[in-house]
Design a protein around this motif. Sequence first.
Motif, mmCIF file in Angstrom:
data_model
loop_
_atom_site.group_PDB
_atom_site.id
_atom_site.type_symbol
_atom_site.label_atom_id
_atom_site.label_comp_id
_atom_site.label_asym_id
_atom_site.label_seq_id
_atom_site.Cartn_x
_atom_site.Cartn_y
_atom_site.Cartn_z
ATOM 1 N N SER A 131 0.733 -1.272 0.107
ATOM 2 C CA SER A 131 -0.079 0.072 0.003
ATOM 3 C C SER A 131 0.824 1.285 0.129
ATOM 4 O O SER A 131 2.148 1.099 0.291
ATOM 5 C CB SER A 131 -0.877 -0.159 1.332
ATOM 6 N N GLY A 132 0.150 2.439 -0.261
ATOM 7 C CA GLY A 132 0.762 3.658 -0.360
ATOM 8 C C GLY A 132 1.638 4.047 1.274
ATOM 9 O O GLY A 132 2.990 4.303 1.154
ATOM 10 N N GLY A 133 0.759 3.556 2.127
ATOM 11 C CA GLY A 133 1.823 3.898 3.616
ATOM 12 C C GLY A 133 2.820 2.831 3.972
ATOM 13 O O GLY A 133 3.735 3.221 4.474
ATOM 14 N N MET A 134 2.574 1.599 3.141
ATOM 15 C CA MET A 134 4.034 0.725 3.251
ATOM 16 C C MET A 134 4.911 1.018 2.636
ATOM 17 O O MET A 134 6.095 1.083 3.067
ATOM 18 C CB MET A 134 3.222 -0.712 2.921
ATOM 19 N N LYS A 135 4.754 1.722 1.314
ATOM 20 C CA LYS A 135 5.699 2.181 0.560
ATOM 21 C C LYS A 135 6.365 3.196 1.221
ATOM 22 O O LYS A 135 7.789 3.426 1.106
ATOM 23 C CB LYS A 135 5.343 2.534 -0.895
ATOM 24 N N GLN A 136 5.931 4.439 1.902
ATOM 25 C CA GLN A 136 6.425 5.208 2.762
ATOM 26 C C GLN A 136 7.156 4.953 4.163
ATOM 27 O O GLN A 136 8.226 5.330 4.235
ATOM 28 C CB GLN A 136 5.445 6.403 3.145
ATOM 29 N N ARG A 137 6.903 3.632 4.575
ATOM 30 C CA ARG A 137 7.481 3.193 5.572
ATOM 31 C C ARG A 137 9.086 2.737 4.928
ATOM 32 O O ARG A 137 9.715 2.726 5.697
ATOM 33 C CB ARG A 137 6.750 1.823 6.148
ATOM 34 N N VAL A 138 8.812 2.143 3.796
ATOM 35 C CA VAL A 138 9.982 1.520 3.231
ATOM 36 C C VAL A 138 11.197 2.647 2.918
ATOM 37 O O VAL A 138 12.173 2.626 3.269
ATOM 38 C CB VAL A 138 9.747 0.552 1.928
ATOM 39 N N ALA A 139 10.551 3.737 2.712
ATOM 40 C CA ALA A 139 11.397 4.943 2.256
ATOM 41 C C ALA A 139 11.860 5.620 3.462
ATOM 42 O O ALA A 139 13.078 6.093 3.746
ATOM 43 C CB ALA A 139 10.467 6.010 1.756
ATOM 44 N N ILE A 140 11.023 5.439 4.889
ATOM 45 C CA ILE A 140 11.766 5.831 5.958
ATOM 46 C C ILE A 140 12.710 4.963 6.624
ATOM 47 O O ILE A 140 13.751 5.348 6.841
ATOM 48 C CB ILE A 140 10.403 5.930 7.114
ATOM 49 N N ALA A 141 12.560 3.674 6.205
ATOM 50 C CA ALA A 141 13.559 2.620 6.514
ATOM 51 C C ALA A 141 14.760 2.901 5.780
ATOM 52 O O ALA A 141 15.830 2.682 6.552
ATOM 53 C CB ALA A 141 12.976 1.191 6.405
ATOM 54 N N ARG A 142 14.717 3.084 4.649
ATOM 55 C CA ARG A 142 15.637 3.706 3.817
ATOM 56 C C ARG A 142 16.553 4.586 4.388
ATOM 57 O O ARG A 142 17.940 4.539 4.115
ATOM 58 C CB ARG A 142 15.445 3.633 2.272
ATOM 59 N N ALA A 143 15.954 5.632 4.683
ATOM 60 C CA ALA A 143 16.652 6.687 5.066
ATOM 61 C C ALA A 143 17.396 6.631 6.542
ATOM 62 O O ALA A 143 18.414 7.000 6.783
ATOM 63 C CB ALA A 143 15.633 7.865 5.410
ATOM 64 N N LEU A 144 16.677 5.822 7.474
ATOM 65 C CA LEU A 144 17.235 5.336 8.725
ATOM 66 C C LEU A 144 18.404 4.532 8.326
ATOM 67 O O LEU A 144 19.336 4.575 9.355
ATOM 68 C CB LEU A 144 16.264 4.455 9.663
ATOM 69 N N ALA A 145 18.676 3.583 7.350
ATOM 70 C CA ALA A 145 19.647 2.670 7.249
ATOM 71 C C ALA A 145 20.914 3.415 7.296
ATOM 72 O O ALA A 145 21.919 2.841 7.648
ATOM 73 C CB ALA A 145 19.468 1.769 6.039
ATOM 74 N N VAL A 146 21.080 4.823 6.744
ATOM 75 C CA VAL A 146 22.254 5.575 6.577
ATOM 76 C C VAL A 146 22.454 6.191 8.056
ATOM 77 O O VAL A 146 23.366 6.927 7.929
ATOM 78 C CB VAL A 146 22.342 6.186 5.392
#
Length: 255
Positions: A131-146
């Motif tokens: 879903s759109g919300g889950m996709k944005q969670r992925v984007a947040i997770a990707r940002a947190l990874a660095v």
Amino acid sequence: MDIKLENISHSYDSFEVMRNISLDIPSGQIVCIVGPSGCGKSTLLRFIGGLERPTSGRVLQLGAPPEGCLNPLTYIFQDFALLPWRSVAGNISLVLEDHGIKGADARAIIDDVLARTKLTDFAKALPKQLSGGMKQRVAIARALAVNPAVMLMDEPLSALDSQTRELLMDDLVELWERQPFTAVYVTHNLAEAVRLGHRVVVLSRRPGEIREIVDIDTPLSAREFGDAELDAHQKHLWHLMRDEARAADAELIHV
């Protein structure tokens, strides 16, 4: 790491976008930026991120980034920017590959951010399955990874429906409570600003200037929908913006 803006002004030829913006963004705070359409909110975010340079003034990074920081400044956009052929874990690993982090070290980081963003069960899913919300969670997770010093968030929830937006705001609050991060958060949504911002910076219509900085002292975890104090802050923000928003819209119509 703190961010300091000193007398930022910008013009495109004779078209003045913003004027004399000075602002301190302390480490560990979420600073929201609101204002009428065309006042330069996203442009200001690009200056902070180093994607553009202002006509005059400067952006300073003060102090050292956190230990293990790979990217001091990291963007989160409203359109998610996920690679459709990569899984959730694969999209997150991409930012680690840029730094040569692979194998067990990468898996440890990916597992950590998946757990923090409640995505562990979706590690192998493709973006089209989310879903759109889950996709944005992925984007947040990707940002947190660095492990960024500052997250630059440009209307990150604007493409989502109201229910999903509320859930993502709760998720962001929970993430901040567990491990405080620094963010500059651009939004048109005043409810988002008072729900997430430790400080809300109100810009005037073009040329954008700081009209007021509103401090919100209520702890993030204590802010709830319908809270009288938050409603009062939201009404105050709208009172500051209403006439200028109407004038800005009228200018856009006549451009």
